[in-house]
Design an enzyme around this catalytic site. Structure first.
Site, PDB file in Angstrom:
ATOM      1  CB  THR A 105      49.168  75.234  37.124  1.00 19.62           C
ATOM      2  OG1 THR A 105      47.976  74.449  37.157  1.00 19.62           O
ATOM      3  CG2 THR A 105      48.919  76.513  36.354  1.00 19.62           C
ATOM      4  CG  ASP A 119      41.992  69.253  39.641  1.00 20.33           C
ATOM      5  OD1 ASP A 119      41.868  70.107  40.534  1.00 20.33           O
ATOM      6  OD2 ASP A 119      43.108  68.794  39.282  1.00 20.33           O
ATOM      7  CG  LEU A 120      42.800  75.278  37.381  1.00 22.31           C
ATOM      8  CD1 LEU A 120      42.095  75.728  36.102  1.00 22.31           C
ATOM      9  CD2 LEU A 120      42.966  76.470  38.330  1.00 22.31           C
ATOM     10  CG  ASP A 121      46.306  73.911  39.938  1.00 18.20           C
ATOM     11  OD1 ASP A 121      46.548  74.832  39.152  1.00 18.20           O
ATOM     12  OD2 ASP A 121      45.933  74.105  41.111  1.00 18.20           O
ATOM     13  CE  LYS A 128      51.243  66.035  39.994  1.00 15.51           C
ATOM     14  NZ  LYS A 128      51.379  65.107  38.867  1.00 15.51           N
ATOM     15  CE  LYS A 160      39.871  68.781  44.386  1.00 16.71           C
ATOM     16  NZ  LYS A 160      40.477  69.073  43.083  1.00 16.71           N
ATOM     17  CD  GLU A 216      41.160  65.849  41.061  1.00 20.74           C
ATOM     18  OE1 GLU A 216      42.385  65.729  40.838  1.00 20.74           O
ATOM     19  OE2 GLU A 216      40.701  66.771  41.744  1.00 20.74           O
ATOM     20  CG  ASP A 217      46.220  66.451  38.236  1.00 20.56           C
ATOM     21  OD1 ASP A 217      45.309  66.895  38.982  1.00 20.56           O
ATOM     22  OD2 ASP A 217      47.379  66.873  38.263  1.00 20.56           O
ATOM     23  CB  SER A 274      40.200  74.047  41.509  1.00 21.53           C
ATOM     24  OG  SER A 274      41.503  74.371  41.893  1.00 21.53           O
ATOM     25  CB  ALA A 275      42.482  72.150  46.225  1.00 21.55           C
TER      26      ALA A 275
HETATM   27  C1  BG6 Z   1      45.556  72.139  43.820  1.00 28.21           C
HETATM   28  C2  BG6 Z   1      46.966  71.731  43.445  1.00 28.21           C
HETATM   29  O1  BG6 Z   1      44.777  72.254  42.660  1.00 28.21           O
HETATM   30  O2  BG6 Z   1      45.549  73.395  44.488  1.00 28.21           O
HETATM   31  C3  BG6 Z   1      47.862  71.742  44.681  1.00 28.21           C
HETATM   32  O3  BG6 Z   1      46.953  70.448  42.881  1.00 28.21           O
HETATM   33  C4  BG6 Z   1      47.780  73.108  45.353  1.00 28.21           C
HETATM   34  O4  BG6 Z   1      49.189  71.448  44.286  1.00 28.21           O
HETATM   35  C5  BG6 Z   1      46.332  73.443  45.687  1.00 28.21           C
HETATM   36  O5  BG6 Z   1      48.558  73.112  46.558  1.00 28.21           O
HETATM   37  C6  BG6 Z   1      46.174  74.816  46.325  1.00 28.21           C
HETATM   38  O6  BG6 Z   1      46.497  75.782  45.378  1.00 28.21           O
HETATM   39  P1  BG6 Z   1      46.804  77.305  45.681  1.00 28.21           P
HETATM   40  O7  BG6 Z   1      46.878  77.925  44.310  1.00 28.21           O
HETATM   41  O8  BG6 Z   1      45.629  77.837  46.473  1.00 28.21           O
HETATM   42  O9  BG6 Z   1      48.060  77.378  46.456  1.00 28.21           O
HETATM   43 MG    MG Z   2      45.041  68.727  39.969  1.00 26.69          MG
END
Ligand code: BG6
Ligand code: MG
Length: 229
Positions: free
Chosen positions: A17, A9-11, A45, A145, A169-170, A114-115
């Site tokens: 972030t 996962d990224l964030d 998240k 997710k 994943e966090d 990542s989402a």
């Molecule tokens: C996820 C984050 O990685 O991405 C969420 O944990 C975030 O908090 C989601 O809403 C969507 O991200 P973005 O950058 O497309 O708004």
């Molecule tokens: Mg995350």
């Protein structure tokens, strides 16, 4: 050495972030008179931008016209991007670069799952994009997710079976997605929050190379669940 797929996962896993998403959502919630706590933030998240705003509106027991909804989503992203634009490699979380390098040294496959629709520019900003064999982000999936789509697509992109993939994943939603995909789920963060994960580490500094080698060899698998660490 066997080849496994490590899906990050990224964030909140690769870069810090998650705090910027929190600040931007809090500002948005307050602007429409909705209270927003850290506990509620945990539930956002890993969740897509659209679904996050829907949840905030549900918590505030309020609704918006489609135009207002789109307008707020754009504002949230603008706010978020103002933080992201200042990012550099110093915001990579502890021991992430070393872990990626170790996996590459061990000839393993690496994907991003990542989402976020901002995932690619963020990876470029922190100069990690070249470490990934595949990137699946919020632009590539239709289901957020805890649906496993993002990770299943990651496995497919790496040419591996889900059972041969490991997810870092966090978020609670992300751990649930990994479990539904039948992948080894590794929580990065608080064990009280991420208790559904197969294994949990506070951060990558706590994950030994021995643990990673045991995962690659299959000595540790989904069934081992929290017994050997
Ligand atoms: C996820 C984050 O990685 O991405 C969420 O944990 C975030 O908090 C989601 O809403 C969507 O991200 P973005 O950058 O497309 O708004
Ligand atoms: Mg995350």
């Amino acid at each position: 050495m066997t080849k496994k797929g490590f899906i990050f996962d990224l964030d909140g896993v690769i870069v810090d972030t998650a705090k910027y998403h929190f600040l931007a959502w809090k500002k948005l919630a307050h602007s429409i008179g909705v209270d927003f706590t850290e506990t509620q933030n945990e539930q956002l998240k890993g969740v897509s931008r659209v679904r996050s705003l829907e949840k905030i509106l549900e918590w505030g027991n309020t609704s918006l016209s489609e135009a207002e909804f789109q307008n707020l989503m754009a504002k949230k992203n603008e706010d978020y991007l103002s933080y992201i634009n200042k990012m550099d490699a110093s915001e990579i979380l502890p021991h992430v670069s070393q872990t990626l390098d170790f996996l590459i040294e061990c000839n393993q496959s690496i994907a991003l799952g990542s989402a976020s629709k901002n995932a690619r520019p963020i990876l470029e900003k922190v100069n990690l994009h070249s470490k990934f064999d595949a990137i699946v982000d919020g632009n590539d999936v239709s289901k957020a997710k805890p649906d496993p789509e993002v990770f299943l697509n990651g496995a497919k992109a790496l040419g591996l079976e889900p059972k041969d993939c490991i997810v870092f994943e966090d978020s609670v939603a992300g751990i649930q997605a990994a479990n539904t995909a039948d992948m080894i789920s590794i929580g990065i963060g608080d064990q009280n929050v991420l208790h559904e994960a197969d294994f949990i580490f506070k951060d990558f500094t706590e994950m030994s190379q021995e643990f990673i080698l045991d995962i690659i060899s299959g000595t540790i698998d989904k069934q081992t669940k929290n017994t050997s660490i």
